[in-house]
Scaffold this active site. Sequence first.
Site, PDB file in Angstrom:
ATOM      1  N   ASP A   8     -36.106 -57.943  11.345  1.00  0.00           N
ATOM      2  CA  ASP A   8     -35.674 -57.710  12.724  1.00  0.00           C
ATOM      3  C   ASP A   8     -36.477 -58.608  13.644  1.00  0.00           C
ATOM      4  O   ASP A   8     -37.716 -58.587  13.612  1.00  0.00           O
ATOM      5  CB  ASP A   8     -35.892 -56.246  13.117  1.00  0.00           C
ATOM      6  CG  ASP A   8     -34.919 -55.306  12.403  1.00  0.00           C
ATOM      7  OD1 ASP A   8     -34.113 -55.793  11.601  1.00  0.00           O
ATOM      8  OD2 ASP A   8     -34.986 -54.091  12.653  1.00  0.00           O
ATOM      9  N   ASP A 131     -22.773 -48.018  13.174  1.00  0.00           N
ATOM     10  CA  ASP A 131     -23.877 -47.086  13.381  1.00  0.00           C
ATOM     11  C   ASP A 131     -23.283 -45.751  13.792  1.00  0.00           C
ATOM     12  O   ASP A 131     -22.374 -45.707  14.635  1.00  0.00           O
ATOM     13  CB  ASP A 131     -24.809 -47.588  14.484  1.00  0.00           C
ATOM     14  CG  ASP A 131     -25.318 -48.997  14.216  1.00  0.00           C
ATOM     15  OD1 ASP A 131     -25.427 -49.370  13.036  1.00  0.00           O
ATOM     16  OD2 ASP A 131     -25.614 -49.715  15.186  1.00  0.00           O
TER      17      ASP A 131
END
Length: 245
Positions: A8, A131
């Site tokens: 990330d 998500d």
Amino acid sequence: MLLIPAIDLKEGRCVRLRQGLMEEATVFSDSPAETALHWFKQGARRLHLVDLNGAFAGVPQNLPAIKDILAAVAKDIPVQLGGGIRDLKTIGQYLDLGLNDVIIGTAAVKNPDFVREACKAFPGRIIVGLDAKDGMAAIDGWATVTGHHVIDLAKRFEDDGVNSIIYTDIGRDGMMSGVNIDATVKLAQAVRIPVIASGGLTGLDDIRALCAAEKHGVAGAITGRAIYEGSIDFAQAQQLADSLD
């Protein structure tokens, strides 16, 4: 079962967020390219990149770090990336850099036609990241839970031609609380394309449970905090997954 290390990116550094909150970032490395090489040497067969700044800004924000990672490992293993991908031009630029696949997240839920267009323009190269909280899709860095059920969306995107679905249970991500196996299997059983689990991986028991779910269409898992904080030894975990295949 493919285990995929996550890198990330926030302001050029490798970080992990807790519950998707930018202010809850832990910096693990100032050199994402070195991190990518480390995971490759540990046996990773694919890498998962997220441009966190891009996800919030809606445009690419970590190109230098992304280019460095690709220069380091793209000749050896495929690299996929999500975060801030909102138009076909950005997808084309990323694929030209050497990315194997791009991941469309929020834009897929807000504008499903974009997914169809992307699959037509770049066949076989598009992944959708869904998500979810309690089965409902969340967008905008998890800030908003929509009224769209992830299974309905996944079926639509399968018909559009995406090559796989990445499923993140946002109640689990970065919390080290275990993968939501039941929800992941339920989604995988609803579609024919591979589903990649993401969020909450904590230890080898999760690896065993995911391998048991492979027959239902769960093809892999993305792991982040657990491999950075050491609760999972990546090389050991991939070896275990291979032995259970």
